[in-house]
Design a protein around this motif. Structure first.
Motif, short mmCIF file in Angstrom:
data_model
loop_
_atom_site.label_atom_id
_atom_site.label_comp_id
_atom_site.label_asym_id
_atom_site.label_seq_id
_atom_site.Cartn_x
_atom_site.Cartn_y
_atom_site.Cartn_z
N ASN A 92 0.89 -1.30 0.09
CA ASN A 92 0.01 0.06 0.25
C ASN A 92 0.92 1.27 -0.17
O ASN A 92 0.35 2.37 0.21
CB ASN A 92 -1.12 0.12 1.18
CG ASN A 92 -1.83 -1.18 1.28
OD1 ASN A 92 -2.39 -1.60 -0.03
ND2 ASN A 92 -2.27 -1.90 2.24
N ILE A 94 2.96 2.06 2.29
CA ILE A 94 3.23 2.61 3.74
C ILE A 94 4.72 2.52 3.79
O ILE A 94 5.23 1.31 3.67
CB ILE A 94 2.27 1.96 4.57
CG1 ILE A 94 0.79 2.06 4.15
CG2 ILE A 94 2.58 2.53 5.95
CD1 ILE A 94 0.41 3.73 4.10
N LYS A 107 2.58 7.43 4.54
CA LYS A 107 2.45 6.78 2.95
C LYS A 107 3.31 7.60 2.16
O LYS A 107 3.74 8.85 2.21
CB LYS A 107 1.15 7.04 2.56
CG LYS A 107 0.76 6.32 1.22
CD LYS A 107 -0.55 6.37 0.90
CE LYS A 107 -0.84 5.60 -0.57
NZ LYS A 107 -2.36 5.82 -0.83
#
Length: 567
Positions: A92, A94, A107
């Motif tokens: 994702n 992150i 992020k």
């Protein structure tokens, strides 16, 4: 293109090829450096993945925070050991580990074109440039898939690509410099070799070329001093032998040419003399023929005029006596009728039979007609004698108007209307001229030739014109005479004919030249006329012609030939 240029271009091509090979080698080494930098980045990512997976397998009971802490320790250790800026993100994006600890758990923001996201999805390593306020010029980064031992992509490792590339380039720098120097040296040596070889070959060839040019310019004493034992030396020897033979041949040719030139000069002189003699002969022949024709014609005309003149004079002279006798007889008859108004029946019958009253009236008319006819015949005879001038001296002062009128009288039948051709009107505009010293017979011949040509031209023009055109432009010959000054007179004869074509004007006065059809002219009229005016009378014969409108011949002769001869 010269041989030296070709050689230089050939060696220049070799030098360029050497430089190109060097440039390709330098480029290839640069690409190798990039490849090594990429390989190092992928190895770093694989090591991080290996260490992470190994620790996870050994301590499965460890919490996620402990795993991330160990991963962070690996990143910091790698950064400290190799000075590599890197960070690790999950699927994702992150941040799991970063040399900047404050960014862990946030992020990833600098993936503007989703390069990291694409690498996570397809597992392909990518390089890209990140721009930010801290790096306004941009910084090169490489995204490498972060995989497990089973090959599953669980994220990405992001490293600063520039230090890796610079390190690889530093390792290959010596090789690149060596390759460049070798390529440059090879290229320079190739150029120097090409220049020296081209100079060594082209200089003798230039000498030969200059010698050939000198030879073509007539410098047959040119020789080449090339002492080399190669093909160029053999060519120089052959050239010198050829120059010797050519010089020898030239001397022989000059001698032969001089002899031939002398022969040609002699022949040209002979041909010139022969041509001049031929022209004089043709001219003399034409003059003799024309003179003989005119002389014969003059004798014939004079003879006819003399033979006609005698009986006509006899008739004309006796008409006076006949008129007197007839008048006496008529008076006698009238006197008889007065005293014997009633004659016997036989006399009355004979008077009615011969129509005595009509005979008395018509007899005077017949006598007047006979007198007029004989006068006309005498006038024609006088014109013929005047035209031929056979009864006068060859050279004397005459009235040229009489000569013109005599010529017109002889040509009267040509001026009358015949068939579809209208009558040709003759307009005389005579000036007040004195008697002119001339060859009257020859001058009348000029008038005859010019007037005949004028009549022919007008008749030819009439055959090409419609009735309306003839009506608008009547057939006309105009004769003007005038004094130019106290020594010269001018006679101009103009017609309304077709005019003289431009192609015929340069040959108009040449013997035997004519524009008339076959059997209509010999081409001698104007040529003889020109000679009579210019040579016999020291005058001028010129013309002015407009095609389609007509021609005017202008004769200028002196009043006294003795004055011109004296001048």
């Amino acid at each position: 293109m010269k041989i030296s240029h070709k050689l230089i271009l050939g060696f220049l091509g070799i030098a360029s090829l050497t430089g190109g090979i060097g440039a390709i080698a330098v480029h290839q080494q640069s690409q190798t450096a990039k490849y090594l930098a990429r390989q190092e980045a992928e190895e770093v990512a694989m090591l991080l993945g290996y260490f992470t997976n190994h620790e996870l397998e050994e301590g499965k009971s460890q919490s996620q925070s402990e795993v991330l802490s160990r991963l962070q320790n690996h990143v910091l250790a790698l950064h400290k050991q190799r000075q590599r800026d890197l960070e690790i993100v999950d699927r994702n994006k992150i941040i799991l580990a970063d040399i900047v600890t404050e960014d862990i758990g946030t992020k990833l923001e600098h993936d503007q074109n989703n390069e990291v996201g694409k690498t996570i999805q397809d597992g392909i390593t990518r390089t890209y440039i990140e721009t930010s306020p801290e790096y306004p010029q941009g910084i090169s980064l490489i995204a490498v898939p972060f995989k497990t031992n089973q090959g599953e992509t669980i994220g990405a490792v992001i490293l600063e690509y520039t230090p890796l590339y610079q390190a690889a380039m530093a390792a290959a720098q010596k090789s690149i410099v060596a390759t460049s120097i070798i390529s440059l040296v090879c290229g320079v040596l190739a150029l120097i070799a090409g220049f020296l070889i081209s100079k060594n070959i082209s200089n003798p060839i230039k000498q030969l070329q200059q010698a050939v040019l000198n030879l073509t310019e007539g410098k047959l004493d040119t020789r080449v001093t090339i002492h080399s034992q190669d093909e160029i030396g053999e060519l120089a020897t052959s050239f010198n032998n050829m120059a010797n033979d050519l010089q020898k041949s030239r001397y022989e040719l000059l001698d032969a040419n001089e002899q031939l030139q002398n022969e040609i000069t002699e022949r040209q002189q002979a041909e010139g003399e022969l041509q001049e003699t031929l022209q004089n002969l043709q001219k003399t022949q034409a003059q003799l023929i024309q003179s003989e024709k005119i002389s014969s014609l003059g004798q014939l005309v004079a003879g006819i005029a003399h033979e006609i003149n005698n009986p006509v004079n006899f008739i004309h002279g006796n008409l006076t006596y006949i008129k007197e006798y007839v008048e006496s007889l008529i008076d006698f008859v009238q006197l008889y009728q007065k005293h014997y108004p009633n004659p016997v029946i036989e006399i009355q019958a004979e008077a009615e039979n011969i129509e005595l009253e009509f005979l008395q009236e018509d007899l005077w008319k017949i006598l007047d007609s006979m007198n007029m006819g004989t006068s006309r015949i005498r006038e024609i005879v006088r014109s013929l004698r005047n035209f031929s001038r056979m009864d006068e001296a060859e050279y004397k002062a005459v009235d040229i108007h009489e000569g013109i009128d005599s010529t017109l009288l002889i040509l009267h039948h040509r001026l009358q209307a015949k068939g579809n051709l209208p009558e040709i009107e003759v307009i005389r505009e005579y000036g007040n001229l004195p008697l002119i010293e001339c060859y009257a017979g020859q001058l009348n011949q000029v008038f005859m030739n010019i007037l005949v040509n004028a009549i022919d031209a007008v008749e030819e023009a009439n055959t090409k014109r419609s009735n309306q055109q003839i009506k608008d432009n009547p057939s006309r010959i105009t004769i003007r005479t005038s004094l130019i000054n106290s020594h010269w007179v001018k006679i101009a004869i103009a017609d309304t004919g077709t005019g003289i074509p431009e192609t015929a004007r340069h040959n108009l006065f040449n013997p035997f030249f004519t524009t008339k059809p076959v059997n209509k002219g010999t081409g001698m009229g104007l040529s003889i006329s020109y000679q009579i005016i210019t040579e016999k009378h020291c005058g001028k014969l010129e013309y002015v012609s407009t095609l389609g409108e007509g021609t005017e011949f202008i004769i200028q002769i002196p009043i006294r030939q003795t004055v011109i001869a004296a001048v």
